[in-house]
Write a protein that holds these residues in place. Structure first.
Motif, PDB file in Angstrom:
ATOM      1  N   LYS A   2       0.812  -1.222   0.000  1.00  0.00           N
ATOM      2  CA  LYS A   2       0.000   0.000   0.000  1.00  0.00           C
ATOM      3  C   LYS A   2       0.844   1.270   0.000  1.00  0.00           C
ATOM      4  CE  LYS A   2      -3.904  -2.172   0.259  1.00  0.00           C
ATOM      5  NZ  LYS A   2      -4.788  -2.213  -0.892  1.00  0.00           N
ATOM      6  N   LYS A   3       2.147   1.120   0.169  1.00  0.00           N
ATOM      7  CA  LYS A   3       3.013   2.295   0.292  1.00  0.00           C
ATOM      8  C   LYS A   3       3.007   3.206  -0.937  1.00  0.00           C
ATOM      9  CE  LYS A   3       6.007   0.886   4.030  1.00  0.00           C
ATOM     10  NZ  LYS A   3       7.365   0.559   4.466  1.00  0.00           N
ATOM     11  N   PRO A   4       3.030   2.693  -2.174  1.00  0.00           N
ATOM     12  CA  PRO A   4       2.979   3.625  -3.316  1.00  0.00           C
ATOM     13  C   PRO A   4       1.692   4.457  -3.333  1.00  0.00           C
ATOM     14  CG  PRO A   4       3.796   1.499  -4.033  1.00  0.00           C
ATOM     15  CD  PRO A   4       3.295   1.322  -2.620  1.00  0.00           C
ATOM     16  N   GLN A   5       0.567   3.824  -3.100  1.00  0.00           N
ATOM     17  CA  GLN A   5      -0.724   4.517  -3.049  1.00  0.00           C
ATOM     18  C   GLN A   5      -0.730   5.558  -1.936  1.00  0.00           C
ATOM     19  OE1 GLN A   5      -4.015   1.818  -2.206  1.00  0.00           O
ATOM     20  NE2 GLN A   5      -5.150   3.417  -1.187  1.00  0.00           N
ATOM     21  N   LEU A   6      -0.273   5.169  -0.766  1.00  0.00           N
ATOM     22  CA  LEU A   6      -0.238   6.074   0.380  1.00  0.00           C
ATOM     23  C   LEU A   6       0.704   7.244   0.129  1.00  0.00           C
ATOM     24  CD1 LEU A   6      -0.966   6.894   3.256  1.00  0.00           C
ATOM     25  CD2 LEU A   6       0.760   5.257   4.077  1.00  0.00           C
TER      26      LEU A   6
END
Length: 82
Positions: free
Chosen positions: A52-56
């Protein structure tokens, strides 16, 4: 929603936020309704699920721009490019 201005939302404030104010909307994690929460999300970014880090990261940068906040983390910038 009236927010107290602290980087910690109470239960009522959190429930009143739309999903669109969360960096991970499907689990309602990383709320960013204001500038202080941009800083909080930046501080806690390392705790986000790896997938989820890229989206976040993109969401943090979007909200930072919206609220006129500088994101200092190069890691967030790197993930936003993924």
């Amino acid at each position: 929603m009236k927010h107290t201005g602290e980087d910690k939302l109470n239960t009522k404030e959190r429930k009143e936020l739309p999903d669109s104010d969360f960096g991970i909307p499907e689990t309602r994690e990383f709320p960013i309704p204001d500038a202080q929460h941009v800083h909080a999300a930046e501080s806690y970014f390392r705790n986000a699920p790896e997938d989820k880090k890229p989206q976040l990261a993109r969401f943090i940068l979007k909200k930072a721009k919206e609220f006129g906040v500088e994101v200092k983390s190069e890691t967030i910038g790197d993930y936003a490019k993924k």
